[in-house]
Scaffold this motif. Structure first.
Motif, mmCIF file in Angstrom:
data_model
loop_
_atom_site.group_PDB
_atom_site.id
_atom_site.type_symbol
_atom_site.label_atom_id
_atom_site.label_comp_id
_atom_site.label_asym_id
_atom_site.label_seq_id
_atom_site.Cartn_x
_atom_site.Cartn_y
_atom_site.Cartn_z
ATOM 1 N N VAL A 166 55.281 -37.257 -9.251
ATOM 2 C CA VAL A 166 54.457 -37.423 -10.454
ATOM 3 C C VAL A 166 54.507 -38.857 -10.965
ATOM 4 C CG1 VAL A 166 53.947 -36.499 -12.751
ATOM 5 C CG2 VAL A 166 55.081 -35.042 -11.058
ATOM 6 N N ALA A 167 53.327 -39.414 -11.242
ATOM 7 C CA ALA A 167 53.229 -40.733 -11.859
ATOM 8 C C ALA A 167 52.952 -40.580 -13.345
ATOM 9 C CB ALA A 167 52.113 -41.546 -11.205
ATOM 10 N N TRP A 168 53.456 -41.511 -14.128
ATOM 11 C CA TRP A 168 53.049 -41.668 -15.526
ATOM 12 C C TRP A 168 52.328 -43.008 -15.593
ATOM 13 C CZ3 TRP A 168 57.036 -42.623 -20.062
ATOM 14 C CH2 TRP A 168 56.327 -42.865 -21.249
ATOM 15 N N ASP A 169 51.000 -42.945 -15.666
ATOM 16 C CA ASP A 169 50.206 -44.168 -15.754
ATOM 17 C C ASP A 169 50.311 -44.740 -17.158
ATOM 18 O OD1 ASP A 169 49.244 -44.001 -13.090
ATOM 19 O OD2 ASP A 169 47.795 -42.476 -13.703
ATOM 20 N N MET A 170 50.673 -46.020 -17.255
ATOM 21 C CA MET A 170 50.951 -46.610 -18.565
ATOM 22 C C MET A 170 49.709 -46.661 -19.448
ATOM 23 S SD MET A 170 51.365 -50.669 -17.586
ATOM 24 C CE MET A 170 51.331 -51.257 -19.287
ATOM 25 N N GLY A 171 48.512 -46.806 -18.849
ATOM 26 C CA GLY A 171 47.287 -46.895 -19.636
ATOM 27 C C GLY A 171 47.137 -48.257 -20.286
ATOM 28 N N SER A 172 45.982 -48.445 -20.928
ATOM 29 C CA SER A 172 45.706 -49.731 -21.585
ATOM 30 C C SER A 172 45.158 -49.564 -22.996
ATOM 31 C CB SER A 172 44.705 -50.527 -20.738
ATOM 32 O OG SER A 172 43.507 -49.782 -20.561
ATOM 33 N N ASP A 173 44.945 -48.322 -23.421
ATOM 34 C CA ASP A 173 44.398 -48.058 -24.751
ATOM 35 C C ASP A 173 45.528 -48.008 -25.772
ATOM 36 O OD1 ASP A 173 43.203 -47.158 -27.060
ATOM 37 O OD2 ASP A 173 42.089 -45.524 -26.124
ATOM 38 N N ASP A 174 45.845 -49.154 -26.353
ATOM 39 C CA ASP A 174 46.964 -49.216 -27.296
ATOM 40 C C ASP A 174 46.640 -48.574 -28.638
ATOM 41 O OD1 ASP A 174 48.267 -50.525 -25.312
ATOM 42 O OD2 ASP A 174 48.378 -52.467 -26.313
ATOM 43 N N ALA A 175 45.385 -48.360 -28.927
ATOM 44 C CA ALA A 175 44.998 -47.776 -30.220
ATOM 45 C C ALA A 175 45.250 -46.276 -30.251
ATOM 46 C CB ALA A 175 43.532 -48.074 -30.519
ATOM 47 N N THR A 176 44.906 -45.574 -29.155
ATOM 48 C CA THR A 176 45.050 -44.113 -29.142
ATOM 49 C C THR A 176 46.062 -43.608 -28.125
ATOM 50 O OG1 THR A 176 43.338 -43.737 -27.467
ATOM 51 C CG2 THR A 176 42.603 -43.949 -29.758
ATOM 52 N N GLY A 177 46.296 -44.370 -27.064
ATOM 53 C CA GLY A 177 47.210 -43.925 -26.012
ATOM 54 C C GLY A 177 46.664 -42.791 -25.162
ATOM 55 N N LEU A 178 45.369 -42.528 -25.239
ATOM 56 C CA LEU A 178 44.808 -41.370 -24.553
ATOM 57 C C LEU A 178 44.732 -41.533 -23.034
ATOM 58 C CD1 LEU A 178 41.958 -40.310 -27.030
ATOM 59 C CD2 LEU A 178 44.175 -39.207 -26.632
ATOM 60 N N ASP A 179 44.961 -42.737 -22.535
ATOM 61 C CA ASP A 179 44.975 -42.926 -21.081
ATOM 62 C C ASP A 179 46.389 -43.122 -20.537
ATOM 63 O OD1 ASP A 179 45.367 -45.415 -22.186
ATOM 64 O OD2 ASP A 179 43.890 -46.452 -20.937
ATOM 65 N N SER A 180 47.385 -42.902 -21.375
ATOM 66 C CA SER A 180 48.784 -43.001 -20.949
ATOM 67 C C SER A 180 49.300 -41.587 -20.724
ATOM 68 C CB SER A 180 49.632 -43.727 -22.003
ATOM 69 O OG SER A 180 50.970 -43.857 -21.558
ATOM 70 N N LYS A 181 49.180 -41.106 -19.490
ATOM 71 C CA LYS A 181 49.460 -39.690 -19.230
ATOM 72 C C LYS A 181 49.981 -39.494 -17.812
ATOM 73 C CE LYS A 181 44.480 -39.231 -18.444
ATOM 74 N NZ LYS A 181 43.230 -38.654 -18.958
ATOM 75 N N ALA A 182 50.441 -38.282 -17.551
ATOM 76 C CA ALA A 182 51.012 -37.958 -16.249
ATOM 77 C C ALA A 182 49.921 -37.579 -15.254
ATOM 78 C CB ALA A 182 52.024 -36.823 -16.389
ATOM 79 N N ARG A 183 50.233 -37.821 -13.991
ATOM 80 C CA ARG A 183 49.301 -37.524 -12.898
ATOM 81 C C ARG A 183 50.118 -37.090 -11.683
ATOM 82 N NH1 ARG A 183 48.226 -41.245 -8.945
ATOM 83 N NH2 ARG A 183 49.029 -42.927 -10.278
#
Length: 395
Positions: A166-183
């Motif tokens: 399982v990866a946890w992608d750090m994401g880039s949306d610092d305002a909401t964090g909605l792209d920082s999730k597991a895959r």
């Protein structure tokens, strides 16, 4: 009267590419992506029962038989509030559903391994909590979507919502964090020969918590900045490729290098943080010498924020590695793998002088496990709450 209750279990995950450092403390957004192996719940798990009832006067959580305060604005409060918000939205969209989002909840959780000893108890604990509430509330959200909420409890918990790799992608949306999730990179069925031998060096609560350690590292470590920008992105791509192709040698080298760098970053923190001890370092020396005997590494050590070693290996090599560990770290109780007792022994050509032989108890126990599945829904017979919504152990 209807009883609204669910019981689930969630697994421990042990990272190969480490999560260390947050760029947003409140949303728990990491400074780098990470990747882990989910371990079998047949050996290590958190079990959680959640119940909603109009008679409950407050939200309450018991962890391993003791009340764990739910502080306003704290991580527990955030996770529970977010799950209630999802249930309220579900009820609004489905008017025929019972209106339970406003009920207080009682939650009871039990870890079958030491809490806060470097065995990822907060990860499995928050994953089990979020998953139990999701099942209690009959929510339609996917594990990936639920990982956004588990992350708010404990960053690594997002990875325990999947089995396998399982990866946890750090994401880039610092305002909401909605792209920082597991895959999920690969399910457990992709590489079922992946096993783990956990050397429990110390099962006491660690001196420097992960949260405070990370905060100090982000502020003071120049090496962390190099790790974030120049090291982790390529390692993530390389280890995902190694997993896809089942190249254990590459998987092992990347895993060990990343563990080494994580602890170098801890040492580069000011004042420095020491999570490993002399026993931990001896195990590194032993595994390094073991790997010297073959063309490709056959074992991979990794250490989270604690002294316990997790040694990844493929099924054909696990017994030999256990024999090696027992030679240097004898156990008071017999160790059984595959139904047969393991005897201490050194492989042919092994340089015995790489470490001293330690006394019984230096490694307090060995746990043999393997790659495993994601959260499970358990039967009512396994519920931790009694008919009154109180932990059965306290009734």
């Amino acid at each position: 009267m209807s009883i609204y209750q669910a019981t689930t279990s969630a697994p421990v995950n042990i990272a190969c590419i480490k999560y260390w450092g947050k760029r947003n403390e409140s949303l728990i957004l990491p400074t780098n992506s990470s990747l882990s192996v989910t371990l079998s719940q047949d050996n290590l798990r958190s079990t959680t029962t959640a119940r909603a009832d109009p008679s409950f006067t407050a939200d309450c959580l018991w962890l391993n038989g003791k009340v764990d305060p739910i502080k306003a604005g704290g991580r527990l409060h955030t996770c529970i509030s977010e799950m209630k918000r999802l249930r309220a939205a579900f009820e609004a969209a489905n008017p025929n559903q019972p209106k339970i989002a406003s009920f207080n909840v009682h939650i009871c959780s039990f870890n079958n391994f030491p809490t806060a000893a470097g065995l990822a108890s907060s990860a499995s604990g928050f994953a089990a909590l979020v998953y139990a509430l999701a099942k209690l509330y009959a929510l339609p959200q996917t594990p990936e979507e639920l990982s956004l909420i588990a992350r708010r409890g404990s960053g690594s918990a997002c990875r325990s919502l999947f089995g396998g790799f399982v990866a946890w992608d750090m994401g880039s949306d610092d305002a909401t964090g909605l792209d920082s999730k597991a895959r999920q990179v690969a399910p457990e069925s992709h590489w079922p020969e992946m096993e783990a031998l956990i050397c429990v060096v110390n099962d006491a609560k660690k001196g420097t918590s992960s949260t405070s350690g990370m905060q100090r590292t982000v502020v003071t470590s120049a090496l962390l900045q190099h790790r974030i920008g120049s090291v982790v992105p390529s390692r993530m791509a390389d280890i995902e490729s190694a997993i896809a192709d089942k190249r254990f040698g590459d998987f092992a080298e990347i895993t060990m290098r990343d563990s080494n760098q994580f602890h170098a970053v801890a040492l580069d923190t000011y004042p420095p943080i020491f999570y490993m001890n002399d026993v931990s370092r001896a195990i590194i020396a032993i595994i390094t010498e073991y790997n010297r005997l073959s063309e490709q590494p056959k074992a991979a050590y990794t250490y989270d924020a604690g002294p316990n070693a997790v040694i990844y290996a493929l099924t054909p090599n696990v017994r030999e590695i256990a024999q090696l560990i027992l030679y240097y770290f004898p156990q008071a109780e017999k160790v059984v793998i595959g139904g047969q007792e393991v005897q201490a022994a050194l492989p042919e050509g092994f340089n015995e002088a790489v470490a001293k032989r330690w006394e019984v108890g230096s490694v307090k126990g060995l746990i043999h496990t393997r790659v495993g599945d994601g959260p499970r829904v358990l039967s009512n017979s396994e519920a931790l709450l009694n008919a009154q919504g109180i932990p059965k152990t306290l009734a």
